[in-house]
Write a protein that holds these residues in place. Structure first.
Motif, short mmCIF file in Angstrom:
data_model
loop_
_atom_site.label_atom_id
_atom_site.label_comp_id
_atom_site.label_asym_id
_atom_site.label_seq_id
_atom_site.Cartn_x
_atom_site.Cartn_y
_atom_site.Cartn_z
N ASP A 1 -6.26 -5.51 8.66
CA ASP A 1 -6.76 -4.14 8.61
C ASP A 1 -5.71 -3.20 8.05
O ASP A 1 -5.89 -1.99 8.01
N ALA A 2 -4.59 -3.77 7.60
CA ALA A 2 -3.53 -2.95 7.01
C ALA A 2 -3.96 -2.46 5.64
O ALA A 2 -4.67 -3.14 4.91
N ASP A 3 -3.51 -1.27 5.32
CA ASP A 3 -3.76 -0.70 4.01
C ASP A 3 -2.43 -0.13 3.51
O ASP A 3 -1.42 -0.22 4.21
N PRO B 1 6.15 -1.38 -3.39
CA PRO B 1 4.97 -0.82 -2.71
C PRO B 1 3.72 -0.76 -3.58
O PRO B 1 2.61 -1.01 -3.11
N GLU B 2 3.90 -0.46 -4.87
CA GLU B 2 2.72 -0.35 -5.74
C GLU B 2 2.05 -1.71 -5.97
O GLU B 2 0.82 -1.80 -6.08
N VAL B 3 2.84 -2.78 -6.00
CA VAL B 3 2.28 -4.12 -6.15
C VAL B 3 1.55 -4.52 -4.86
O VAL B 3 0.44 -5.06 -4.90
N ARG C 1 -5.74 -3.66 -2.12
CA ARG C 1 -7.02 -3.14 -2.61
C ARG C 1 -7.87 -4.27 -3.20
O ARG C 1 -9.09 -4.31 -2.98
N GLN C 2 -7.25 -5.19 -3.93
CA GLN C 2 -8.00 -6.31 -4.51
C GLN C 2 -8.61 -7.19 -3.42
O GLN C 2 -9.78 -7.57 -3.51
N ARG C 3 -7.82 -7.53 -2.40
CA ARG C 3 -8.34 -8.39 -1.32
C ARG C 3 -9.46 -7.70 -0.57
O ARG C 3 -10.47 -8.32 -0.21
#
Length: 94
Positions: free
Chosen positions: A51-53, A32-34, A40-42
Motif C-alpha cells: 500500500d506504499a506510494d 526516488p523518481e525511478v 505507479r506501474q505496479r
C-alpha cells in the motif's frame, strides 16, 4: 520490508549471532523518481501487494537511521542485476 531503524537491525544481528548465522547487511538504493515510476506501474497493473506510494517512500526515507555498515545495492537497473549484485556480495563475504 524496511530496516530503517537501527534498533531493529541490531536485534537481527543479535539473533544471527545467537544462532551462528551470517549477518549480511544490504541496503537497497534507488533514485526516488525511478521508485515512484515503478510503484505507479505496479499499481496500474494491479500487481502491487504494497500500500506504499511515492509519498510513503519519501516519508520513510526521511526517518531512516544512518546505516554505514551496510553495503549499498543499486536497484535502479533491472531487478536481475540488483539480485546478481546482492548475491555476489553475500558469496564473497569471509
Amino acid at each position: 520490508a524496511s530496516w530503517n531503524e537501527r534498533r531493529m537491525r541490531d536485534a537481527a544481528q543479535t539473533i544471527a549471532e545467537q544462532s551462528a548465522s551470517d549477518f549480511i547487511e544490504l541496503r537497497c538504493e534507488i533514485p526516488p523518481e525511478v521508485a515512484a515510476l515503478r510503484m505507479r506501474q505496479r499499481t496500474a497493473e494491479g500487481v502491487d501487494p504494497s500500500d506504499a506510494d511515492p509519498a510513503v517512500a519519501r516519508r520513510l526515507s526521511t526517518l531512516a537511521d544512518p546505516w554505514p555498515t551496510a553495503t549499498t545495492v543499486d536497484t535502479a537497473p533491472a531487478p536481475s542485476l540488483a539480485v546478481d549484485d546482492a548475491l555476489r556480495e553475500c558469496l564473497t563475504r569471509p
